[in-house]
Design an enzyme around this catalytic site. Structure first.
Site, PDB file in Angstrom:
ATOM      1  N   CYS A  58       2.374   4.547  -5.577  1.00  0.00           N
ATOM      2  CA  CYS A  58       3.306   4.499  -4.445  1.00  0.00           C
ATOM      3  C   CYS A  58       4.388   3.443  -4.651  1.00  0.00           C
ATOM      4  CB  CYS A  58       2.521   4.169  -3.184  1.00  0.00           C
ATOM      5  SG  CYS A  58       1.759   2.544  -3.309  1.00  0.00           S
ATOM      6  N   CYS A  81       2.288   1.743   0.059  1.00  0.00           N
ATOM      7  CA  CYS A  81       1.168   2.101   0.951  1.00  0.00           C
ATOM      8  C   CYS A  81       0.726   0.901   1.772  1.00  0.00           C
ATOM      9  CB  CYS A  81      -0.013   2.654   0.154  1.00  0.00           C
ATOM     10  SG  CYS A  81      -0.773   1.467  -0.967  1.00  0.00           S
ATOM     11  N   CYS A 121      -0.383  14.900 -16.043  1.00  0.00           N
ATOM     12  CA  CYS A 121      -0.310  15.596 -14.746  1.00  0.00           C
ATOM     13  C   CYS A 121       0.909  15.131 -13.963  1.00  0.00           C
ATOM     14  CB  CYS A 121      -1.590  15.391 -13.945  1.00  0.00           C
ATOM     15  SG  CYS A 121      -1.701  13.805 -13.108  1.00  0.00           S
ATOM     16  N   CYS A 124       1.020  10.075 -11.409  1.00  0.00           N
ATOM     17  CA  CYS A 124       1.197   8.619 -11.424  1.00  0.00           C
ATOM     18  C   CYS A 124       2.608   8.225 -11.860  1.00  0.00           C
ATOM     19  CB  CYS A 124       0.196   7.998 -12.409  1.00  0.00           C
ATOM     20  SG  CYS A 124       0.561   8.435 -14.133  1.00  0.00           S
ATOM     21  N   CYS A 156      -3.325   5.271 -14.615  1.00  0.00           N
ATOM     22  CA  CYS A 156      -3.084   6.627 -15.106  1.00  0.00           C
ATOM     23  C   CYS A 156      -4.405   7.121 -15.669  1.00  0.00           C
ATOM     24  CB  CYS A 156      -2.004   6.651 -16.188  1.00  0.00           C
ATOM     25  SG  CYS A 156      -1.815   8.303 -16.879  1.00  0.00           S
ATOM     26  N   LYS A 391     -13.134 -16.473 -14.931  1.00  0.00           N
ATOM     27  CA  LYS A 391     -13.339 -15.313 -14.053  1.00  0.00           C
ATOM     28  C   LYS A 391     -13.925 -14.184 -14.890  1.00  0.00           C
ATOM     29  CE  LYS A 391     -10.707 -11.853 -11.371  1.00  0.00           C
ATOM     30  NZ  LYS A 391      -9.493 -11.599 -10.590  1.00  0.00           N
ATOM     31  N   ARG A 873     -15.010  16.469 -17.593  1.00  0.00           N
ATOM     32  CA  ARG A 873     -14.558  16.505 -18.999  1.00  0.00           C
ATOM     33  C   ARG A 873     -15.708  16.317 -19.993  1.00  0.00           C
ATOM     34  NH1 ARG A 873      -8.838  13.650 -20.305  1.00  0.00           N
ATOM     35  NH2 ARG A 873      -8.247  14.919 -22.079  1.00  0.00           N
ATOM     36  N   GLY A1042     -13.164  23.836 -19.618  1.00  0.00           N
ATOM     37  CA  GLY A1042     -13.784  23.977 -20.935  1.00  0.00           C
ATOM     38  C   GLY A1042     -12.779  23.905 -22.064  1.00  0.00           C
ATOM     39  N   GLU A1222     -11.511  18.041 -24.770  1.00  0.00           N
ATOM     40  CA  GLU A1222     -12.795  17.393 -24.552  1.00  0.00           C
ATOM     41  C   GLU A1222     -13.400  16.674 -25.761  1.00  0.00           C
ATOM     42  OE1 GLU A1222     -15.048  19.859 -21.207  1.00  0.00           O
ATOM     43  OE2 GLU A1222     -13.778  21.099 -22.467  1.00  0.00           O
TER      44      GLU A1222
HETATM   45  C1  LIG Z   1      -5.404  -4.265  -4.866  1.00  0.00           C
HETATM   46  C2  LIG Z   1      -5.705  -5.700  -4.527  1.00  0.00           C
HETATM   47  C3  LIG Z   1      -6.299  -6.491  -5.482  1.00  0.00           C
HETATM   48  C4  LIG Z   1      -6.584  -7.825  -5.181  1.00  0.00           C
HETATM   49  N1  LIG Z   1      -7.179  -8.598  -6.130  1.00  0.00           N
HETATM   50  C5  LIG Z   1      -7.470  -9.885  -5.850  1.00  0.00           C
HETATM   51  C6  LIG Z   1      -8.094 -10.710  -6.823  1.00  0.00           C
HETATM   52  O1  LIG Z   1      -8.343 -10.282  -7.952  1.00  0.00           O
HETATM   53  N2  LIG Z   1      -8.368 -11.987  -6.474  1.00  0.00           N
HETATM   54  C7  LIG Z   1      -8.079 -12.476  -5.240  1.00  0.00           C
HETATM   55  O2  LIG Z   1      -8.333 -13.643  -4.978  1.00  0.00           O
HETATM   56  N3  LIG Z   1      -7.478 -11.724  -4.313  1.00  0.00           N
HETATM   57  C8  LIG Z   1      -7.174 -10.445  -4.579  1.00  0.00           C
HETATM   58  N4  LIG Z   1      -6.575  -9.670  -3.633  1.00  0.00           N
HETATM   59  C9  LIG Z   1      -6.275 -10.226  -2.325  1.00  0.00           C
HETATM   60  C10 LIG Z   1      -4.813 -10.655  -2.208  1.00  0.00           C
HETATM   61  O3  LIG Z   1      -4.611 -11.831  -2.920  1.00  0.00           O
HETATM   62  C11 LIG Z   1      -4.525 -10.817  -0.740  1.00  0.00           C
HETATM   63  O4  LIG Z   1      -4.508  -9.519  -0.182  1.00  0.00           O
HETATM   64  C12 LIG Z   1      -3.221 -11.469  -0.414  1.00  0.00           C
HETATM   65  O5  LIG Z   1      -3.083 -12.712  -1.025  1.00  0.00           O
HETATM   66  C13 LIG Z   1      -3.119 -11.636   1.101  1.00  0.00           C
HETATM   67  O6  LIG Z   1      -1.855 -12.113   1.455  1.00  0.00           O
HETATM   68  P1  LIG Z   1      -0.965 -11.371   2.534  1.00  0.00           P
HETATM   69  O7  LIG Z   1       0.225 -12.171   2.744  1.00  0.00           O
HETATM   70  O8  LIG Z   1      -0.743  -9.966   2.137  1.00  0.00           O
HETATM   71  O9  LIG Z   1      -1.931 -11.441   3.783  1.00  0.00           O
HETATM   72  P2  LIG Z   1      -1.912 -10.491   5.046  1.00  0.00           P
HETATM   73  O10 LIG Z   1      -2.584  -9.220   4.711  1.00  0.00           O
HETATM   74  O11 LIG Z   1      -0.579 -10.406   5.635  1.00  0.00           O
HETATM   75  O12 LIG Z   1      -2.837 -11.327   5.984  1.00  0.00           O
HETATM   76  C14 LIG Z   1      -4.178 -11.597   5.711  1.00  0.00           C
HETATM   77  C15 LIG Z   1      -4.732 -12.490   6.803  1.00  0.00           C
HETATM   78  O13 LIG Z   1      -4.153 -13.763   6.687  1.00  0.00           O
HETATM   79  C16 LIG Z   1      -3.454 -14.139   7.859  1.00  0.00           C
HETATM   80  N5  LIG Z   1      -2.294 -14.900   7.415  1.00  0.00           N
HETATM   81  C17 LIG Z   1      -1.396 -14.545   6.460  1.00  0.00           C
HETATM   82  N6  LIG Z   1      -0.545 -15.567   6.237  1.00  0.00           N
HETATM   83  C18 LIG Z   1      -0.898 -16.555   7.055  1.00  0.00           C
HETATM   84  C19 LIG Z   1      -0.401 -17.861   7.299  1.00  0.00           C
HETATM   85  N7  LIG Z   1       0.629 -18.373   6.629  1.00  0.00           N
HETATM   86  N8  LIG Z   1      -1.023 -18.602   8.233  1.00  0.00           N
HETATM   87  C20 LIG Z   1      -2.061 -18.126   8.919  1.00  0.00           C
HETATM   88  N9  LIG Z   1      -2.574 -16.914   8.752  1.00  0.00           N
HETATM   89  C21 LIG Z   1      -2.001 -16.130   7.825  1.00  0.00           C
HETATM   90  C22 LIG Z   1      -3.162 -12.847   8.561  1.00  0.00           C
HETATM   91  O14 LIG Z   1      -3.089 -13.050   9.933  1.00  0.00           O
HETATM   92  C23 LIG Z   1      -4.364 -11.989   8.185  1.00  0.00           C
HETATM   93  O15 LIG Z   1      -5.421 -12.247   9.050  1.00  0.00           O
HETATM   94  C24 LIG Z   1      -6.271  -8.343  -3.898  1.00  0.00           C
HETATM   95  C25 LIG Z   1      -5.659  -7.530  -2.946  1.00  0.00           C
HETATM   96  C26 LIG Z   1      -5.385  -6.226  -3.247  1.00  0.00           C
HETATM   97  C27 LIG Z   1      -4.740  -5.351  -2.217  1.00  0.00           C
HETATM   98  S1  FES Z   2      -0.294  11.499 -15.884  1.00  0.00           S
HETATM   99 FE1  FES Z   2      -1.998  12.108 -14.665  1.00  0.00          FE
HETATM  100  S2  FES Z   2      -2.606  10.277 -13.757  1.00  0.00           S
HETATM  101 FE2  FES Z   2      -1.044   9.641 -15.114  1.00  0.00          FE
HETATM  102  S1  FES Z   3      -1.423   4.532  -2.975  1.00  0.00           S
HETATM  103 FE1  FES Z   3      -0.519   2.613  -2.984  1.00  0.00          FE
HETATM  104  S2  FES Z   3      -1.477   1.665  -4.633  1.00  0.00           S
HETATM  105 FE2  FES Z   3      -2.523   3.538  -4.527  1.00  0.00          FE
END
Ligand SMILES: Cc1cc2nc3c(=O)[nH]c(=O)nc-3n(C[C@H](O)[C@H](O)[C@H](O)COP(=O)(O)OP(=O)(O)OC[C@H]3O[C@@H](n4cnc5c(N)ncnc54)[C@H](O)[C@@H]3O)c2cc1C
Ligand code: FES
Ligand code: FES
Length: 1285
Positions: A58, A81, A121, A124, A156, A391, A873, A1042, A1222
């Protein structure tokens, strides 16, 4: 309302999309940017398969003012998204449609993908394009490393990433060469740029939710005070909703534009990150000064492993800390890093009151309601401080930590002393990161080179870090505590004092720039365009995002359906009460088995399965009903309101072990197998036989097609229904819908334009979805759209079947295998999948590439409370390849023989008859094996691996070579084609196959051009269009599965075109004499004038082959080398080589793409993809991108070489070709066996002997570390140090 004392807040959104101003007056604060772009602006290029930030499909680019003059723009690829619509107010949004099109010309990013065959496909593809485009906007001439780093946020499942990386690497500039000013991007802009602003305040209300955007803390607290009675929620990047899906509260306050919270600065004391600073901002500021980036190098590398580029561009440091506070089970990297770095948070308790807190104090706060993190201060490190972080995760990127840690040691290197209080923090232990205060106190002032000191510290550490078992396997995580500490202590040592055998265990990991080669024959000019490496027909429109899938077509007056699925796995339904759902505004109806009682047939998918459960719940995630509503959001929400009560709830049977203890098996003679060849008893009792016994398991795998299962059903007059289904099996969908609705098949039309990935999941499982959708459409007499969300898809639909195999083998001293006995149990889930084979196909594959005279095979089928497994597959082939190859390694290690020799001595040769009765008249097994052994330098590298292993204690390597044999089964599979030549000479083809990325359409077009071109006329690929597959043109045909559909459809097209050639030959003779040529267009005009029938129908209905049950046999081989960190269990794939015998490839670009994609899918199966269920309910816990981890681009081999066997011929295949989909999958088994060899080297080091034992799949870090059988947690530093001597 005036939020601040100044201007009233704005009530409409103003932003630009692809350069055009968009004003939204009734914006819904709950809407995501992605939904708005797709649904309101009909920009359907972006896709939203996961809605969790986990796949990148997205991705769009948002541009916002970098400085207050509003001129300089900052461009960031983000996940649309997760991004809310309201949050893009004042910004420029660029989607894939905004950068290039087939008509107006493709952008160079899109062109590169097309040129390098970077899409299959295509689902992505737009996401990749936009991520790379975003990089080029910010960094017009990126270095290769920057390109690799950027591509950490897109999934992908088809291509295996190599062609995508090649494509985008081609846009990189190596050390400044080849970069021209002409490559500078045209920066997105908008005529009304000046009218876009983010410094004013917003108040947007709809659907019971009000979104405020505030520009100061004063305004924020004003909103909080005036809404004290409401549920109020702060939002910054909103990315936490990717991990914890959120229902918006009634008041949402966007704090991302509070000016003082956006600031990022660096001075002599440290780094100041505003409370709205993103993780990317943190990365940038850490990188901005050399002194900072070198002292915080480890932290910087760690930040790059948090989430993805797109998420880091939005997600904030403060948001991550808040998430950690608010959510049990969330393992934060940020919190651990900041804790150990002794960061200070400035929080606001009101607009006037601020307070500074340590991270530790922050986590001790009784509540964080109404608290805002205004700033985070990260102190700079004195030169004497070493900051080290660790980590381990299932995957290199976009994967949460299983356990993480950070260490801050202030050291006097010359004296070997820890000179001030150290900081040791572990995360993933329990809710909050834990500081090891006792160990810290003990270490202060002590020598870190003294093993006794380290031992005592480790002992203290292990006592004070107490694992919460709900966060994962306790013994594995406990061993990681010791492993990280061990690595950190050793890292403090001066490099020249670290013994050479230990160096590799502390070497800092840096991402390599990956590379690879692909090679194939040039092709045969007499067959052109067949045998040419042409791009897929839709490659350009895939790259431009113009290609449409089921969910991209609109039919008008539509309704949306959402499944209600069971929440327990072994029970009966007591009652279903949809009243609350039906009361929701916009809900139209609820459909369940009861609704169908008089209206349709609930169980016509197959004899075993109901479309909606009537009484028995066989697995958690089973379909109970369908809510149909006027919008998808309402349907999704209302589905959660349907009250389903259960009775007779029993503990679910989930694994094969559970099934064995409960004696839960299917007893079905057609699917079980008892098979003997020769006499195993005699082989085993031979006096020269050496008997070897073992057991091995292989796990589940989810297909992870990016386009989830979906269908749209459109009823029309007289009971006709059009079904647009994402299916590999249109004829079966037609017959099932017809049977379910009790309507003749001629009233049901099923159409499949293309599929966004399938890999077998959409052969049978798509039937259930199409039927449910058809019931709803027929009942309501309106078009109904049923698009599964990822979690429902993963819970409702089964994947690859897990197997357990107990083997006993007899072998001679030279490695020749004389007999194999295997008792195999496979877990098929709750019921049979339609026509899915289990035991019966075992003899096709279980013998691998080996001639073994005596066999005794028995299979049993476990019945469990999990969804029915289905084709994936290489079903049965991949699992059985693992069994026989593991057994062969067992033989080699037991007898002390080289593993390649054991394989060679047993290998099939020309004329042998394989276990399934196939005479191998064209057997290339040895040829392929020898070729890859040579090209991969297997023998030399094997020696190097041994040398590496003898000189490295904690890092071990393994290299493995695996040959595969795969059979083409096409007897009785009907395929059809309809070819129309139009008066202007253009040609349209309908065929019965389904294009899902495997390149079927381009292959049939090549065959048509070649066949018609045999008249010595200029038929070009551009003259040919391949149309939607539909049952009105091709019905009663085989599924596309297949691997054989491409060849069979091409054969059918060839048949039709040959008829046309016969009809046109006379016309041509009339036009020109002899072999002289004329133009195709002239020929067709003449044919039209002469009344020649220019429509032809081609058909194939293959007869049984003469030399056995299969049409032909395909051979391949793979060599994989891995490096395993024995302390943590992490595997790094250093190099992989795959060679496939593809006969005379119809299109080598397509076939090599299949090789690459299949191998990487296999790598996921063998290394990272694992299912976990809740043992009490049977719910699949790994039901989304947060927990389930297919490989990303970062996980592919550093060097990945693929090739098609040169000069190969296949007299039994169509035009001497062979399939490619496959067989290469099975070669990925070499990765598992390579890990197993590395483990053997480690075990033999401390236990003696050969150290080998079978390794089950998947070899996740945890499974590998536990299989290493090294009790790290009970070993002392003294022993560790002395082991080195
Ligand atoms: C696909 C994916 C992978 C991720 N992988 C990791 C990872 O590997 N390691 C890891 O540590 N994290 C990971 N995360 C988490 C990511 O780091 C957090 O989603 C992100 O940092 C949250 O920040 P935001 O601004 O989007 O928060 P929001 O979603 O906007 O808010 C989260 C919460 O914090 C509050 N908030 C936000 N900012 C403040 C502020 N300044 N003061 C007070 N409250 C506040 C909001 O009210 C809410 O309750 C992942 C997230 C996703 C979606
Ligand atoms: S081409 Fe199919 S998921 Fe990337
Ligand atoms: S649909 Fe947004 S990351 Fe998968």
């Amino acid at each position: 309302m005036a939020l601040d004392d100044g201007l009233p807040s704005r009530k409409e959104l103003r932003f630009a999309v692809n350069g055009k101003l968009v004003v939204v007056r009734d914006a819904d604060p709950r809407a995501s940017l992605g939904d708005f772009l797709r649904d309101n602006l009909l920009l359907r290029g972006l896709k939203m398969p996961c809605r969790q930030g986990g796949c990148g499909a997205c991705t769009v680019v948002i541009s916002s003012p970098r400085s207050s003059d509003g001129v300089l723009l900052r461009h960031r690829p983000v996940n649309s998204c997760l991004r809310t619509l309201c949050s893009v107010d004042g910004m420029l949004v660029t989607t894939v449609e905004g950068i290039g099109s087939c008509k107006g010309g493709l952008h160079r990013v899109q062109q590169a993908l097309v040129k390098h065959n970077g899409s299959q496909c295509g689902f992505c593809t737009p996401g990749w394009v936009m991520n790379m485009y975003g990089l080029l906007l910010e960094t017009p001439n990126p270095l290769p490393q920057q390109v690799e780093d950027q591509l950490d946020g897109n999934l992908c499942r088809c291509t295996g990433y190599r062609p995508i990386l090649d494509a985008f690497q081609s846009l990189a500039c190596s050390s400044g060469d080849g970069c021209s000013a002409g490559d500078i991007e045209e920066v997105p802009t908008c005529k009304n740029l000046a009218s876009l602003r983010q410094d004013d305040e917003l108040e947007i209300s709809k659907g019971g939710v009000t979104w405020f955007r505030v520009s100061s803390l004063t305004s924020l607290y004003k909103v909080l005070r005036s809404n004290a009675v409401h549920d109020v929620q702060l939002v910054c990047g909103n990315t936490s909703s990717g991990v914890y899906p959120r229902q918006f509260k009634s008041v949402v306050v966007d704090i991302s534009c509070i000016d003082e919270m956006r600031r990022v600065s660096i001075d002599s004391r440290g780094i100041r990150l505003g409370g709205a600073a993103s993780l990317s901002d943190m990365e940038a500021v850490l990188n901005s000064k050399k002194e900072v980036s070198s002292s915080y190098r480890s932290l910087l590398q760690h930040v790059k492993r948090i989430a993805t580029h797109q998420v880091r561009n939005m997600g904030t440091v403060a948001g991550n800390l808040m998430m950690t506070y608010q959510n049990l089970g969330f393992v934060s990297d940020v919190a651990v890093l900041l804790f150990a770095a002794e960061a200070i948070l400035t929080i606001a308790l009101s607009d006037a009151v601020r307070k500074d807190l340590t991270i530790e104090d922050f986590f001790k706060l009784p509540s964080v309601d109404e608290i805002v993190i205004v700033e985070i201060f990260l102190p700079l490190l004195p030169e004497s401080v070493r900051f080290l972080t660790y980590k381990v995760a299932l995957r290199r990127v976009n994967s949460h930590a299983l356990l993480n840690a950070a260490f801050r040691f202030d050291v006097n290197s010359s004296k070997g002393l820890i000179q001030s209080a150290p900081v040791i923090v572990y995360g993933g232990v329990g809710h909050f990161p834990v500081r090891a205060k006792n160990a810290e106190a003990f270490l202060w002032g002590k020598s870190f080179t003294d093993p006794q000191v380290c031992d005592s510290a480790l002992e203290i550490l292990q006592k004070e870090i107490v694992m919460d078992p709900s966060y994962g396997n306790t013994s594995y995580r406990t061993s990681l505590v010791a492993a990280y500490f061990y690595k950190a202590i050793l890292s403090l040592w001066p490099k020249d004092r670290v013994p050479s055998t230990l160096q590799s265990s502390i070497s800092e990991f840096s991402w390599p720039i990956t590379s690879g080669t692909k090679s194939f024959d040039k092709g045969d000019p007499s067959q052109y365009p067949v045998s040419k490496p042409l791009p897929k027909l839709s490659a350009m429109s895939q790259a431009s995002g113009e290609l449409k899938y089921v969910n991209d077509f609109n039919f008008g007056n539509e309704l949306y359906a959402t499944y209600v699925i069971s929440t327990v796995g072994n029970a009966k339904i007591k009652s279903i009460d949809p009243a609350r759902a039906l009361a929701e505004n916009g809900v139209v109806t609820f459909i369940s088995a009861a609704t169908l009682a008089g209206a349709g047939y609930n169980n016509k998918v197959n004899e075993f399965e109901e479309v909606f459960a009537t009484s028995d719940i066989l697995y958690c995630g089973q379909a109970v009903g369908l809510v149909v509503a006027k919008s998808k959001r309402v349907a999704d929400y209302a589905a959660t309101l349907v009250d389903v009560q259960y009775m007779d709830i029993k503990k679910p049977i989930i694994t094969i072990e559970d099934a064995v203890s409960a004696n839960s098996f299917f007893h079905n003679k057609d699917r079980e197998l008892e098979f003997q060849q020769g006499s195993v008893t005699e082989a085993f009792s031979d006096s020269e036989a050496i008997l070897i016994e073992g057991q091995v398991s292989v796990g589940n795998q989810y297909h992870f097609h990016l386009e989830t299962q979906q269908a749209v059903c459109v009823p029309s007059e007289d009971g006709f229904i059009e079904v647009y289904s994402s299916t590999q099996n249109p004829s079966k969908v037609q017959s099932c819908v017809s049977a379910g609705l009790n309507r003749p098949q001629h009233k049901i039309t099923v159409s499949v334009k293309r599929i966004g990935g399938a890999y077998g999941a959409k052969i049978n499982r798509s039937l259930l979805i199409a039927m449910a959708c058809a019931f709803a459409a027929d009942l309501l007499k309106r078009p109904v759209r049923l698009v599964l969300d990822l979690s429902t898809n993963m819970q409702l639909v089964g994947g690859r079947s897990p197997y357990f195999c107990k083997y006993k083998i007899s072998a001679r001293k030279n490695g020749q295998i004389t007999g194999v006995k295997m008792d195999i149990i496979n877990n098929h889930g709750a019921h049979f999948d339609f026509e899915y084979p289990t035991g019966s196909t075992l003899p096709n594959f279980i013998d691998g590439a080996y001639k073994i005279p005596n066999w005794d095979l028995k299979t049993k089928i476990a019945r469990t409370n999990t969804p029915a497994c289905t084709y994936m597959r290489g079903p049965v082939f991949v699992e059985t390849t693992t069994m026989i190859e593991t057994a062969l390694d067992h033989v080699a290690f037991t007898l002390g023989l080289a593993r390649d020799q054991v394989r060679e001595i047993n290998m099939y040769e020309k004329g042998d008859v394989s276990l399934n009765g196939q005479r191998l008249n064209y057997c290339n097994a040895k040829l392929v094996f020898d070729a890859i052994k040579e090209s991969s330098n297997y023998l030399i590298r094997s020696k190097q691996v041994d040398e590496y292993n003898s000189s490295n204690l904690w890092r071990k390597r393994g290299i493995s070579i695996v040959p595969v044999k795969f059979i083409a089964e096409w007897h009785g599979l009907q395929h059809l084609a309809l070819i129309n030549v139009h008066p202007d000479g253009s040609i349209s083809i309908h065929h019965s196959g389904c294009e899902m990325g495997q390149g079927l359409d381009v292959k049939v077009a090549q065959v048509a051009a070649m066949t018609l071109g045999s008249l010595q006329v200029d038929v070009s690929m551009e003259d040919i269009a391949v149309h939607t597959t539909t049952t009105t043109v091709a019905n009663n045909v085989a599924e596309s599965g297949g691997s054989v559909a491409s060849e069979l459809c091409a054969k059918a097209v060839h048949d039709g075109c040959t008829q046309l050639v016969d009809r046109l030959r006379g016309v041509k003779t009339m036009l020109v004499s002899g072999s002289k040529s004329c133009s195709w267009k002239d020929l067709i005009s003449a044919a039209v004038s002469s009344g020649v029938d220019l429509q032809a129908r081609g058909r194939v209905y293959p007869a049984a082959a003469e030399d056995g049950p299969s049409q032909y046999t395909s051979f391949g081989a793979g060599v994989t080398e891995v490096e395993v960190d024995i302390l943590t269990g992490e595997t790094f794939v250093i190099r992989a080589d795959v060679l496939l015998d593809c006969g005379k490839s119809l299109n080598p670009a397509v076939d090599i793409g299949q090789v690459q994609g299949a191998f990487i899918q296999g790598l996921g199966y063998f290394l990272t993809e694992e299912f976990h269920y809740d043992p009490s309910t049977g719910k699949l816990l790994t039901d989304g991108t947060w927990e389930y981890k297919p490989p990303f681009a970062r996980d592919i081999p550093y060097e990945f070489n693929t090739a098609l066997l040169p000069n190969s011929e296949n007299p039994s295949g169509f035009l001497r070709s062979k399939f490619s989909g496959e067989p290469p999958y099975g070669t990925a088994c070499s990765a598992l066996l390579a890990v197993s060899q590395a483990l053997a080297a480690a075990r033999s080091q401390w236990n003696g002997g050969n150290g080998w034992s079978p390794l089950s799949s998947p070899a996740t870090p945890q499974n590998v570390a536990l299989a290493a059988e090294f009790p790290l947690s009970s070993v002392s530093f003294r022993e560790l140090f002395s082991m080195n001597k």
